[in-house]
Design a protein around this motif. Structure first.
Motif, mmCIF file in Angstrom:
data_model
loop_
_atom_site.group_PDB
_atom_site.id
_atom_site.type_symbol
_atom_site.label_atom_id
_atom_site.label_comp_id
_atom_site.label_asym_id
_atom_site.label_seq_id
_atom_site.Cartn_x
_atom_site.Cartn_y
_atom_site.Cartn_z
ATOM 1 N N ILE A 12 0.819 -1.208 0.000
ATOM 2 C CA ILE A 12 0.000 0.000 0.000
ATOM 3 C C ILE A 12 0.856 1.262 0.000
ATOM 4 O O ILE A 12 0.498 2.262 -0.627
ATOM 5 C CB ILE A 12 -1.011 -0.016 1.173
ATOM 6 C CG1 ILE A 12 -2.056 1.100 1.004
ATOM 7 C CG2 ILE A 12 -0.314 0.086 2.514
ATOM 8 C CD1 ILE A 12 -2.952 0.937 -0.179
ATOM 9 N N VAL A 34 -3.691 -3.726 3.041
ATOM 10 C CA VAL A 34 -3.647 -2.808 4.186
ATOM 11 C C VAL A 34 -3.471 -3.548 5.512
ATOM 12 O O VAL A 34 -3.669 -2.972 6.574
ATOM 13 C CB VAL A 34 -4.907 -1.912 4.229
ATOM 14 C CG1 VAL A 34 -4.990 -1.048 2.983
ATOM 15 C CG2 VAL A 34 -6.170 -2.729 4.425
ATOM 16 N N TYR A 37 -2.027 -2.085 8.602
ATOM 17 C CA TYR A 37 -2.703 -0.917 9.172
ATOM 18 C C TYR A 37 -4.079 -1.247 9.740
ATOM 19 O O TYR A 37 -4.816 -0.332 10.104
ATOM 20 C CB TYR A 37 -2.838 0.178 8.103
ATOM 21 C CG TYR A 37 -1.496 0.651 7.631
ATOM 22 C CD1 TYR A 37 -0.793 1.612 8.349
ATOM 23 C CD2 TYR A 37 -0.912 0.099 6.493
ATOM 24 C CE1 TYR A 37 0.466 2.016 7.936
ATOM 25 C CE2 TYR A 37 0.343 0.504 6.067
ATOM 26 C CZ TYR A 37 1.025 1.466 6.803
ATOM 27 O OH TYR A 37 2.271 1.865 6.396
ATOM 28 N N LEU A 44 -2.792 5.145 8.272
ATOM 29 C CA LEU A 44 -2.879 4.971 6.820
ATOM 30 C C LEU A 44 -3.595 6.151 6.185
ATOM 31 O O LEU A 44 -3.162 6.673 5.151
ATOM 32 C CB LEU A 44 -3.594 3.670 6.478
ATOM 33 C CG LEU A 44 -3.776 3.381 4.996
ATOM 34 C CD1 LEU A 44 -2.431 3.296 4.285
ATOM 35 C CD2 LEU A 44 -4.572 2.105 4.805
ATOM 36 N N CYS A 58 -12.291 -0.296 0.258
ATOM 37 C CA CYS A 58 -11.325 -1.335 0.572
ATOM 38 C C CYS A 58 -12.088 -2.648 0.601
ATOM 39 O O CYS A 58 -12.972 -2.838 1.437
ATOM 40 C CB CYS A 58 -10.652 -1.064 1.913
ATOM 41 S SG CYS A 58 -9.266 -2.176 2.229
#
Length: 101
Positions: A12, A34, A37, A44, A58
Motif C-alpha cells: 500500500i 492494508v 494498518y 494509513l 477497501c
C-alpha cells in the motif's frame, strides 16, 4: 478516476506513492494490501492525505482468520461478522475522520 493497487506496487505504501505520482484521486486496495494498518487506520489515512490520495473503498481479500465464504451456510455467520468488524474497526474510523474535517 480511482484505481486499484498497481501491479508494480507490491504494498500500500508504494501504491500511495504511485497514485500520488500519477495524480489519481483515489485507490481501491484489498484488505490484504492494508493488513499492516488494520489496527491503525488513521495512520494509513494520514499517509494518504499527505499524498493527496483517498481510499475510495477497501475490499475484502482475506487474511489469516478472515472469512470470505458467503456460500456455505455454516460459514456465512463468521464471514458476515468478519466483514462487519472490518467495516466498523477499519473503514469507519477513516470515514468519520474524513467527514469531520
Amino acid at each position: 478516476m480511482a484505481t486499484a493497487p498497481f501491479p508494480g506496487a507490491p504494498n500500500i505504501e508504494e501504491a500511495i506513492k504511485v497514485g500520488q505520482r500519477l495524480k489519481v484521486p483515489g485507490i481501491e486496495p484489498f484488505r490484504d494490501n492494508v493488513s499492516n494498518y488494520l489496527d491503525k487506520p488513521l495512520v494509513l489515512k494520514k499517509m494518504m492525505d499527505d499524498a493527496g490520495v483517498q481510499m475510495v473503498t477497501c475490499s475484502n481479500g482475506g487474511g489469516k482468520d478472515f472469512s470470505g465464504n458467503f456460500y456455505d451456510p455454516d460459514k456465512t455467520p463468521k464471514t458476515i461478522a468478519d466483514h462487519i468488524k472490518f467495516a466498523r474497526d477499519f473503514i469507519l474510523p477513516s470515514a468519520i475522520a474524513r467527514i469531520s474535517r
